[in-house]
Scaffold this motif. Structure first.
Motif, PDB file in Angstrom:
ATOM      1  N   HIS A  78     -13.933   3.020   6.315  1.00  0.00           N
ATOM      2  CA  HIS A  78     -14.592   3.289   5.195  1.00  0.00           C
ATOM      3  C   HIS A  78     -14.279   2.156   4.267  1.00  0.00           C
ATOM      4  O   HIS A  78     -14.280   2.078   2.974  1.00  0.00           O
ATOM      5  CB  HIS A  78     -13.900   4.344   4.390  1.00  0.00           C
ATOM      6  CG  HIS A  78     -12.559   4.379   3.961  1.00  0.00           C
ATOM      7  ND1 HIS A  78     -12.349   4.583   2.484  1.00  0.00           N
ATOM      8  CD2 HIS A  78     -11.378   3.731   4.162  1.00  0.00           C
ATOM      9  CE1 HIS A  78     -11.207   4.254   2.274  1.00  0.00           C
ATOM     10  NE2 HIS A  78     -10.604   3.663   3.318  1.00  0.00           N
ATOM     11  N   ASN A 116     -16.584   0.528   3.302  1.00  0.00           N
ATOM     12  CA  ASN A 116     -17.741   0.563   2.411  1.00  0.00           C
ATOM     13  C   ASN A 116     -17.676   1.704   1.461  1.00  0.00           C
ATOM     14  O   ASN A 116     -18.390   2.078   0.737  1.00  0.00           O
ATOM     15  CB  ASN A 116     -18.927   0.779   2.852  1.00  0.00           C
ATOM     16  CG  ASN A 116     -19.083  -0.200   4.171  1.00  0.00           C
ATOM     17  OD1 ASN A 116     -18.628  -1.163   4.239  1.00  0.00           O
ATOM     18  ND2 ASN A 116     -19.746   0.332   5.162  1.00  0.00           N
ATOM     19  N   SER A 117     -16.215   2.373   1.489  1.00  0.00           N
ATOM     20  CA  SER A 117     -16.281   3.489   0.639  1.00  0.00           C
ATOM     21  C   SER A 117     -16.045   3.179  -0.931  1.00  0.00           C
ATOM     22  O   SER A 117     -15.897   4.042  -1.740  1.00  0.00           O
ATOM     23  CB  SER A 117     -15.234   4.477   1.018  1.00  0.00           C
ATOM     24  OG  SER A 117     -13.711   3.668   0.887  1.00  0.00           O
ATOM     25  N   THR A 118     -15.841   1.960  -1.092  1.00  0.00           N
ATOM     26  CA  THR A 118     -16.012   1.611  -2.731  1.00  0.00           C
ATOM     27  C   THR A 118     -17.341   1.697  -3.231  1.00  0.00           C
ATOM     28  O   THR A 118     -17.406   1.765  -4.487  1.00  0.00           O
ATOM     29  CB  THR A 118     -15.677   0.002  -2.920  1.00  0.00           C
ATOM     30  OG1 THR A 118     -16.664  -0.747  -2.082  1.00  0.00           O
ATOM     31  CG2 THR A 118     -14.363  -0.183  -2.190  1.00  0.00           C
ATOM     32  N   ILE A 119     -18.554   2.127  -2.545  1.00  0.00           N
ATOM     33  CA  ILE A 119     -19.564   2.106  -3.192  1.00  0.00           C
ATOM     34  C   ILE A 119     -19.579   3.653  -3.794  1.00  0.00           C
ATOM     35  O   ILE A 119     -18.995   4.448  -3.429  1.00  0.00           O
ATOM     36  CB  ILE A 119     -20.863   2.154  -2.151  1.00  0.00           C
ATOM     37  CG1 ILE A 119     -20.719   3.316  -0.879  1.00  0.00           C
ATOM     38  CG2 ILE A 119     -20.799   1.126  -1.322  1.00  0.00           C
ATOM     39  CD1 ILE A 119     -21.679   3.544  -0.079  1.00  0.00           C
ATOM     40  N   ARG A 145     -18.069   6.872   7.686  1.00  0.00           N
ATOM     41  CA  ARG A 145     -17.332   6.074   6.701  1.00  0.00           C
ATOM     42  C   ARG A 145     -16.560   6.554   5.897  1.00  0.00           C
ATOM     43  O   ARG A 145     -15.598   6.033   5.395  1.00  0.00           O
ATOM     44  CB  ARG A 145     -18.601   5.399   5.957  1.00  0.00           C
ATOM     45  CG  ARG A 145     -18.641   3.935   6.176  1.00  0.00           C
ATOM     46  CD  ARG A 145     -19.702   3.152   5.238  1.00  0.00           C
ATOM     47  NE  ARG A 145     -20.976   3.931   5.225  1.00  0.00           N
ATOM     48  CZ  ARG A 145     -21.868   3.989   4.207  1.00  0.00           C
ATOM     49  NH1 ARG A 145     -21.480   3.465   3.236  1.00  0.00           N
ATOM     50  NH2 ARG A 145     -23.148   4.523   4.425  1.00  0.00           N
ATOM     51  N   GLY A 197     -16.200  -0.523  -8.422  1.00  0.00           N
ATOM     52  CA  GLY A 197     -15.854  -0.604  -7.115  1.00  0.00           C
ATOM     53  C   GLY A 197     -14.290  -0.905  -7.069  1.00  0.00           C
ATOM     54  O   GLY A 197     -13.517  -0.484  -8.057  1.00  0.00           O
ATOM     55  N   TYR A 256     -23.143  -0.335   0.617  1.00  0.00           N
ATOM     56  CA  TYR A 256     -21.898  -1.024   0.412  1.00  0.00           C
ATOM     57  C   TYR A 256     -22.389  -2.349  -0.024  1.00  0.00           C
ATOM     58  O   TYR A 256     -21.777  -3.118  -0.865  1.00  0.00           O
ATOM     59  CB  TYR A 256     -20.773  -0.973   1.542  1.00  0.00           C
ATOM     60  CG  TYR A 256     -21.162  -1.876   2.684  1.00  0.00           C
ATOM     61  CD1 TYR A 256     -20.409  -3.215   2.741  1.00  0.00           C
ATOM     62  CD2 TYR A 256     -22.153  -1.532   3.660  1.00  0.00           C
ATOM     63  CE1 TYR A 256     -20.802  -3.872   3.937  1.00  0.00           C
ATOM     64  CE2 TYR A 256     -22.491  -2.329   4.832  1.00  0.00           C
ATOM     65  CZ  TYR A 256     -21.570  -3.640   5.058  1.00  0.00           C
ATOM     66  OH  TYR A 256     -21.915  -4.363   5.960  1.00  0.00           O
TER      67      TYR A 256
END
Length: 919
Positions: free
Chosen positions: A100, A102-105, A231, A529, A757
């Motif tokens: 993850h 990309n989990s700040t998206i 993710r 983010g 992301y």
């Protein structure tokens, strides 16, 4: 030798980033250390990294002996090949961060944790996204394996990565390493990031710029694997951490209370003995509603049969019981804390308080009422840990929070969640944590402000673009502040530690950042983010956007003294001006900056103090002659003609027409964001407010009956190169999408989930770039692309119309939303921000006849798809000269339910018999 060309086709593939792909394959092999079929690699790669594995990389596998071993089984065909990690590769569990990273998206943070990967969910229908077709370009040879880092250097780098669990930009390492350990980072580390592959995973969100990499610390070996390859699923283990009320069940096991999966659950605050033990209840389905239902059932159960109301014969400490409350009809669950002669002390496990009651009110608790977890639970308030028992803090919390329903931002899930509480009942969100911190201020350290009083030796530290100014007045607090900051400066020079790096930023947090080369106090006002934040230098009134690694914690020995000093920047507005704050022209702002920013001998006279807006209205002078009205800057500005009235709003087209209703417009953004007039590398045009932009992607609905579509503008001028077109799957194949805007089935906007992301990384970079550079707005032309500041973010936009009053109508090319913004908020979209394809794709629903949809149908459609992750099955593509005119026809499928898929066109079929005009 093996011939992978036989298995995966011959011919040359298109160029790709060898370092990135090799790093990803290392991570996959670390997860599947026992090997797997090569034919499965493309699918695994796509699921983990949301992009296709380059076909050329498949053919290069057998040459990457330092990474993997390709083996053919003795009885298999040439297409059945096995892939193993190279012998020197350790069996390290893949970091949860790679799953993850990309989990700040924004959408990923609201993505259901239990949801399977969308395309996999539909795989049973046989639809899969194909590999990218090969091209004729050749690719360079892979680099040789690098030498290892020294254990000492590796340990230091790992210490830094531990602090930034959401990832750290590789380019930040040299400065961060130098500041932390007072020595230079060896230059060869950045030149070959593979040296770090055993302590971190490496992600390249900008494929065209391999120097822009994000590093994620690997999880500790033996920490377990995530089997869902999703993710979002990497955070499932955290989300399933459960919170138990600290009571012991004597006979029966009560299920533990799960922390809500949403990022901002509603809570009812019960009480707090200190801010690290706040008792609360979660509000909503499965929590307060389930409790209400259970208590209704308990009342009916005990009141319907007199025999069940017999008092418990021998109550014992720790026993779970039912208690008849004061209202007599209310029956509540409780636990006995203490048994006395004729009374008992009980703790109400669902309501979070204790009471001494008569033994006759204690009843036996039937086992069917043990199914619901105890609803009273604990949390701790972030940022208040050192002051958790301060009387002024607890008094402030009692006043603002006790007995009220608030919003809780969950920063850390665990036995006692770490939270920030918000009161959202007012026009602006109120950060409860920050308000409690402000209760620690010693107001004798601030200069008192009284109406009609004059103040000399005033320093104007900042002039904002909306006309707000910040002034520093001589005070005991300012003197004490400068002394403490000087001590902190000297202290940091002697420290060789990563202890003071900020690892968990949140709105309202107080910390330190560099201002004019020295450490200064800041408050975090917004998060973009997990790597970019907006901050306010509270003692000079300067707003900035910085990367998290630029922040530092306040050393504990200075914390109490520093917190006691109120902010030394006083927010002011010039009194008696015909133009209000927010309507200043750039010329007026520049005129005032030139007059006051380099003057240290200003004086001011207070006209009014507005407590509600925390603003002081003043008359400002550049010298001590505050008795002479002619020398007042307010008077000079009023007489200068700097403020001109704008004419009525008209579109600049061949024939003036009033602004049309926009189908997606929900706000009119005439920005009053602030800029610092002070020279600083982090100066920013950003007005702080507590709206959190990381909780969801931008987008919104509008007029549900409108069928207006984006226009077909002429080709943009050649001075701006357009990004490449977004890659799409083949017709009939699926792609994971997020619906950012939905008007009706004939017009909505999709965002591909795969590269989401990258968009968030891009927007973070845009914030840092445009907020740190003050440049004049470009000449604005219709049908051109620009960067535009809307609220606290920068977006890539297309100008749809230029208005005569200084506003422009724009369309956000990555989100599909339309806005009105000031021309002054537009900037040239530089080349670096034109590499990623525009992420917003206009679409219409397949499987239904296109028509003028009724308002009811449009609302039903929007409720099912807007701001939701779905699967889109591509039916047709309508190509166009410009990427923003491209339009897809897709089936939309909601796969969030385990038992069945929901096809949206089936839902809309019930409106097929509506009287309407087909298009």
């Amino acid at each position: 030798p093996l011939n992978l060309n036989e298995s995966f086709g011959s011919g040359k593939g298109k160029p790709y980033n060898h370092q990135q792909v090799q790093s990803h394959i290392r991570e996959i092999l670390a997860k599947y250390s026992n090997g797997f079929w090569v034919s499965k690699l493309p699918q695994i790669y796509r699921e983990l990294y949301k992009q296709d594995l380059p076909s050329e990389a498949l053919r290069n596998l057998e040459t990457w002996t330092h990474i993997c071993i390709v083996e053919k089984t003795c009885s298999s065909t040439s297409t059945e090949l096995l892939l193993y990690p190279a012998k020197e590769q350790t069996n390290t569990s893949i970091s949860s961060q790679i799953l993850h990273s990309n989990s700040t998206i924004s959408p990923a943070e609201t993505y259901p944790a239990q949801k399977r990967h969308l395309s996999n969910h539909l795989a049973r229908s046989g639809s899969q996204s194909p590999l990218s077709p090969p091209s004729s370009s050749s690719s360079p040879s892979p680099p040789s394996s690098p030498a290892a880092l020294s254990p000492e250097l590796k340990q230091k780098l790992e210490e830094l990565l531990v602090k930034y669990s959401s990832g750290l930009w590789a380019h930040a390492l040299p400065k961060l390493f130098q500041d932390t350990y007072k020595t230079k980072l060896p230059g060869h580390v950045l030149e070959n990031l593979d040296l770090l592959s055993d302590i971190c995973t490496i992600n390249y969100p900008m494929p065209d710029n391999p120097k822009r990499a994000i590093l994620y610390r690997r999880s500790i070996a033996g920490g377990g694997e995530d089997k869902n390859c999703n993710r979002r699923s990497s955070s499932t283990s955290e989300e399933e951490l459960r919170v138990r009320i600290e009571v012991q069940s004597s006979n029966h096991e009560v299920p533990p209370l799960q922390i809500p999966k949403e990022e901002y659950p509603s809570v009812l605050v019960m009480e707090a003995t200190d801010t690290s033990t706040v008792i609360l209840r979660y509000i909503g389905e499965g929590y307060s509603r389930a409790q209400d239902s259970m208590e209704d059932e308990m009342r009916e159960f005990y009141c319907s049969d007199q025999s069940r109301q017999a008092p418990l014969s021998s109550p014992s400490s720790g026993q779970l019981v039912a208690v008849r409350a004061e209202e007599e009809e209310e029956i509540l669950r409780a636990q006995i804390c203490e048994v006395m002669s004729d009374k008992v002390k009980v703790y109400y496990v669902d309501h979070g308080f204790s009471e001494v009651i008569n033994k006759t009110k204690v009843l036996e608790l039937h086992k069917k009422f043990l199914k619901l977890p105890f609803q009273a639970t604990k949390c701790k308030l972030a940022g208040l840990e050192p002051f958790c028992q301060e009387p002024v803090v607890l008094k402030k919390f009692e006043t603002m929070a006790s007995g009220r329903i608030l919003l809780a931002e969950i920063l850390e899930r665990g036995h006692t969640p770490l939270v920030v509480l918000y009161d959202t009942s007012q026009d602006d969100d109120v950060n409860i944590n920050a308000a409690c911190m402000k209760a620690l201020h010693d107001n004798t350290l601030a200069s008192p402000l009284q109406v009609n009083s004059a103040y000399m030796n005033v320093t104007v530290s900042s002039v904002c673009s909306d006309g707000t100014i910040y002034c520093q007045l001589p005070s005991r607090g300012l003197t004490k502040l400068n002394e403490i900051l000087e001590k902190i400066e000297n202290y940091f020079h002697t420290q060789v530690t990563s202890e003071f790096l900020v690892s968990r930023p949140f709105c309202g947090k107080g910390c330190l950042a560099r201002y004019k080369g020295k450490w200064s106090r800041v408050e975090i006002t917004n998060l973009h983010g997990s790597r970019v934040v907006d901050i306010l230098f509270i003692d000079v009134g300067v707003h900035a956007s910085v990367e998290v690694f630029e922040l530092r914690e306040i050393p504990p020995q200075f914390l109490h003294d520093l917190v006691s000093i109120p902010p030394q920047a006083v927010k002011c507005c010039l009194a008696d001006l015909a133009v209000s704050v927010g309507s200043w022209s750039p010329d007026a702002v520049q005129w005032l900056r030139e007059k006051v920013l380099n003057t240290s001998d200003c004086s001011m006279k207070v006209d009014k103090v507005d407590e509600t807006k925390h603003c002081v209205y003043i008359h400002l002078f550049t010298d001590k002659n505050f008795h002479d009205p002619a020398r007042c800057l307010n008077h000079q500005m009023a007489q200068s003609g700097l403020f001109k009235q704008h004419p009525d709003v008209f579109l600049t087209s061949h024939s003036p027409t009033k602004i049309p209703t926009n189908p997606f417009s929900t706000t009119t953004s005439s920005s009053s964001d602030s800029t610092s007039g002070s020279p600083t590398s982090a100066s920013v045009p950003a007005k702080p407010h507590l709206r959190r932009t990381h909780s969801g992607p931008k987008g919104g609905g509008g007029n549900t009956t409108s069928t207006s579509q984006p226009g077909t503008p002429s080709s943009p001028s050649s001075f701006l190169q357009l990004p490449p077109l977004l890659d799409l799957p083949h017709i009939g194949h699926n792609m994971d999408v997020y619906v950012s805007v939905a008007c009706h089935p004939g017009h909505f906007v999709l965002q591909p989930w795969r590269d989401m992301y990258k968009l968030v990384v891009l927007m973070g970079e845009m914030i840092l770039y445009y907020n740190k550079t003050e440049e004049k707005p470009p000449k604005v032309e219709k049908n051109q692309i620009y960067a535009a500041k809307i609220e606290n973010n920068w977006y890539r936009v297309l100008v749809k119309g230029v208005l005569t009053n200084g506003l422009v109508s724009v369309c956000e090319l990555d989100y599909g939303k339309h806005e009105l913004v000031s021309c002054s908020q537009l900037r040239t979209l530089i080349k670096e921000f034109r590499q990623l394809p525009f992420q917003g794709i206009h679409a219409q629903l397949a499987g239904v006849k296109q028509r003028q949809w009724s308002e009811e149908a449009s609302i039903v459609f929007r409720n099912h798809v807007e701001k939701k992750p779905l699967v889109a099955q591509l039916e047709a593509v309508q190509e166009a000269e410009n990427p923003w005119d491209r339009k897809l026809t897709v089936f939309l499928v909601d796969t969030s339910q385990e038992e069945r898929d929901i096809w949206v066109h089936d839902i809309m079929a019930e409106f097929a018999d509506e009287p309407s005009n087909e298009l």
